[in-house]
Design a protein around this motif. Structure first.
Motif, short mmCIF file in Angstrom:
data_model
loop_
_atom_site.label_atom_id
_atom_site.label_comp_id
_atom_site.label_asym_id
_atom_site.label_seq_id
_atom_site.Cartn_x
_atom_site.Cartn_y
_atom_site.Cartn_z
N MET A 87 1.08 -1.22 -0.07
CA MET A 87 -0.06 0.14 -0.07
C MET A 87 0.69 1.39 0.00
SD MET A 87 -3.07 -0.83 2.85
CE MET A 87 -4.24 -2.28 2.28
N GLY A 88 0.49 2.29 -0.69
CA GLY A 88 1.11 3.58 -0.64
C GLY A 88 0.61 4.44 0.66
N PRO A 89 0.90 5.43 0.88
CA PRO A 89 0.50 6.19 2.04
C PRO A 89 -0.74 6.30 1.95
CG PRO A 89 1.97 7.62 0.63
CD PRO A 89 2.26 6.33 -0.03
N HIS A 90 -1.55 6.69 1.15
CA HIS A 90 -2.83 7.15 0.92
C HIS A 90 -3.82 5.90 1.30
CE1 HIS A 90 -1.36 11.00 -0.38
NE2 HIS A 90 -0.94 10.36 -1.66
N ASP A 91 -3.53 5.11 0.76
CA ASP A 91 -3.93 3.71 0.88
C ASP A 91 -3.86 3.03 2.41
OD1 ASP A 91 -5.22 3.41 -1.66
OD2 ASP A 91 -3.44 2.50 -2.37
N LEU A 92 -2.81 3.16 2.89
CA LEU A 92 -2.51 2.73 4.33
C LEU A 92 -3.31 3.62 5.14
CD1 LEU A 92 -0.94 0.99 6.00
CD2 LEU A 92 1.03 2.81 6.28
N ALA A 93 -3.34 4.80 4.97
CA ALA A 93 -4.06 5.78 5.89
C ALA A 93 -5.52 5.32 6.04
CB ALA A 93 -3.92 7.19 5.52
N LEU A 94 -6.07 5.02 4.92
CA LEU A 94 -7.68 4.61 5.00
C LEU A 94 -7.57 3.40 5.51
CD1 LEU A 94 -8.27 6.20 1.40
CD2 LEU A 94 -9.17 7.22 3.48
N TYR A 95 -6.63 2.37 5.07
CA TYR A 95 -7.02 1.00 5.71
C TYR A 95 -6.72 1.26 7.32
CZ TYR A 95 -5.27 -3.56 6.72
OH TYR A 95 -5.30 -4.93 7.18
N MET A 96 -5.97 1.97 7.67
CA MET A 96 -5.99 2.09 9.43
C MET A 96 -7.08 2.82 9.89
SD MET A 96 -1.72 2.92 9.67
CE MET A 96 -1.68 3.10 11.26
N ALA A 97 -7.53 3.85 9.23
CA ALA A 97 -8.76 4.51 9.67
C ALA A 97 -9.84 3.41 9.53
CB ALA A 97 -8.91 5.64 8.72
N ASP A 98 -9.91 2.63 8.66
CA ASP A 98 -11.08 1.82 8.86
C ASP A 98 -10.95 0.73 9.91
OD1 ASP A 98 -13.31 0.45 7.60
OD2 ASP A 98 -11.84 -1.27 7.41
N GLY A 99 -9.75 0.43 10.13
CA GLY A 99 -9.40 -0.56 11.57
C GLY A 99 -9.90 0.18 12.79
N ALA A 100 -9.40 1.46 12.82
CA ALA A 100 -9.82 2.11 13.88
C ALA A 100 -11.15 2.35 14.04
CB ALA A 100 -9.10 3.58 13.84
N ARG A 101 -12.04 2.66 13.04
CA ARG A 101 -13.62 2.60 13.20
C ARG A 101 -13.83 1.09 13.68
NH1 ARG A 101 -17.36 0.70 9.93
NH2 ARG A 101 -15.88 0.13 8.40
N ARG A 102 -13.69 0.21 13.16
CA ARG A 102 -13.95 -0.93 13.55
C ARG A 102 -13.63 -1.38 14.96
NH1 ARG A 102 -15.26 -4.76 9.24
NH2 ARG A 102 -14.98 -3.51 7.22
N THR A 103 -12.59 -0.92 15.33
CA THR A 103 -12.10 -1.19 16.56
C THR A 103 -13.06 -0.55 17.66
OG1 THR A 103 -9.91 -1.48 15.90
CG2 THR A 103 -9.98 -0.69 18.40
N LEU A 104 -13.26 0.84 17.47
CA LEU A 104 -14.10 1.31 18.36
C LEU A 104 -15.41 0.77 18.43
CD1 LEU A 104 -14.55 4.01 20.22
CD2 LEU A 104 -15.14 5.26 18.08
N ALA A 105 -15.99 0.33 17.44
CA ALA A 105 -17.28 -0.34 17.54
C ALA A 105 -17.40 -1.43 17.98
CB ALA A 105 -17.62 -0.54 16.01
N CYS A 106 -16.37 -2.23 18.52
CA CYS A 106 -16.10 -3.46 19.17
C CYS A 106 -16.10 -2.90 20.91
CB CYS A 106 -14.99 -4.12 19.08
SG CYS A 106 -14.82 -4.86 17.31
#
Length: 411
Positions: A87-106
């Motif tokens: 992943m490039g930096p933009h893809d990685l940032a969005l990937y991690m943001a999605d993980g953060a959202r899912r983490t909070l929802a748990c």
């Protein structure tokens, strides 16, 4: 935000492991981001005359969970990991943001990141704090420090150093970027093909350089570590926390307890064959992981017997669906079932981590002055850690971010 008051609930938190008691028929008054009052309904409601009422229908309310071993940019050997690495930096940032959202929802409202790629964790934290991205509170080590060719050297989530001077510079570089703590790799592990779990990777003067520098700057140090001999040396030098601890001895566990060195056991990493299968992890890594499982459990038992402070950390992404729940809850179940018990497991998932992070004035309990980071479960966490499988409502900083009785949610 106007005042809110949570009613029709039982409040339970980590203080029960220290002699506290649940509060049935409770209420929690929230003013802005923080708890203004918590206790019996009759005591709190007179202060809540203009508050919006949130009726939780008999739920158990606990502090949000704290996951102390998180990698939101995890890339293990195998096909899925290679995809993350590419992943490039933009893809990685969005990937991690999605993980953060899912983490909070748990229901995980705080994470401690212990090696993330390209310092993207700092950008993610800024975005979460600014309200642009939903996610947990983030404490982070930045990039982990490793020797040349050491554990995890293949990725941009580590920084290779050799000799005391380079390791001192590595500590300072992470602190300059905004690190709250320092992560150090002092032995081999499960994910390194050209090493063993018991491969020592740092000299005593390199470890001392990290610990002296980090402590001088007011940062704690945690270490990826497997073998007892390496851990013993690091503990004697002042190590604050051990990650994994696959091969402890009673003597080393006793030294950790005496020094106040915590353990994040990450029991999942030696009992997650299905996760590795899903990611396409190579056979050598699966064999090493599962082969370490029995000794890992023995080490954990030694730590409990010695009185070592143990803290929740999954290593697997906190939100990852696994064995009928998510990785965070499954790890907590393993910790409880392997000798900790439900009350101490709740402490290990909330108040214990908050204290290690130096954040217990803000996090870890349901009492006045703390952030309103709360979860609601249908069953009693003091009866079973599996109660967190029934999380149905999550609040962070006074804002409801998941409510299964309403749509949409973050899940």
């Amino acid at each position: 935000m106007g005042d809110k008051v949570i009613v029709n609930c039982t409040v339970v938190d980590g203080r029960t492991a220290e002699g506290g008691a649940p509060v049935p028929d409770a209420a929690v008054l929230i003013r802005g981001e923080r708890i203004a009052a918590a206790g019996p309904l009759a005591e709190v409601m007179p202060q809540a005359s203009e508050a919006t009422v949130i009726d939780l229908g008999g739920a158990y309310v606990t502090p949000g969970l704290v996951n102390m071993h998180t990698h939101l940019s995890l890339s293990l050997p195998g096909a899925e990991g290679e995809g993350v690495k590419a992943m490039g930096p933009h893809d990685l940032a969005l990937y991690m943001a999605d993980g953060a959202r899912r983490t909070l929802a748990c229901g995980v409202t705080t994470v401690r990141c212990v090696a993330e790629k390209d310092h993207a964790d700092f950008a993610l934290r800024r975005a979460i704090d600014a309200g642009r991205v939903p996610g947990p509170r983030v404490f982070t080590a930045g990039r982990a420090l490793v020797c040349t060719g050491g554990h995890g050297h293949e990725g941009t989530d580590t920084l290779e150093c050799d000799g005391p001077a380079e390791f001192r510079r590595g500590v300072r570089a992470q602190i300059k970027a905004g690190a709250d703590l320092i992560k150090l790799m002092i032995s081999g592990g499960i994910a390194g093909e050209n090493e063993r779990i018991d491969t020592p990777q740092l000299s005593a003067d390199e470890m001392a350089a990290v610990l002296e520098t980090a402590h001088a700057w007011g940062r704690k140090v945690t270490a990826h570590a497997g073998p007892a001999t390496v851990i013993a040396e690091a503990v004697a030098l002042g190590l604050d926390c051990v990650e994994h601890g696959y091969e402890l001895t009673p003597e080393v566990a006793a030294a950790m307890a005496a020094r106040g060195t915590a353990l994040v056991p990450t029991l999942l990493v030696t009992r997650c064959a299905d996760f590795f299968e899903e990611l396409g992890v190579p056979a050598w890594m699966r064999a090493r992981s599962l082969g370490a499982g029995p000794r890992h459990l023995e080490s954990y038992a030694m730590a409990l017997d010695a009185g070592v402070t143990v803290l929740l950390g999954s290593d697997m992404p906190p939100f990852w669906p696994f064995e009928g729940t998510n990785a965070t809850v499954r790890e907590l179940e393993h910790m409880s079932e392997a000798g900790l018990g439900p009350a101490r497991a709740l402490h290990a998932a909330t108040l214990g981590p908050a204290r290690w992070l130096g954040a217990d004035a803000d996090l870890g309990t349901v009492e006045a002055g703390r952030y309103a980071d709360l979860v609601a479960t249908d069953t009693d966490p003091l009866a079973s850690a599996s109660a967190f499988r029934t999380v149905r409502w999550v609040m962070k900083g006074g804002a409801v971010v998941r409510d299964d009785a309403a749509v949409p949610s973050l899940a």
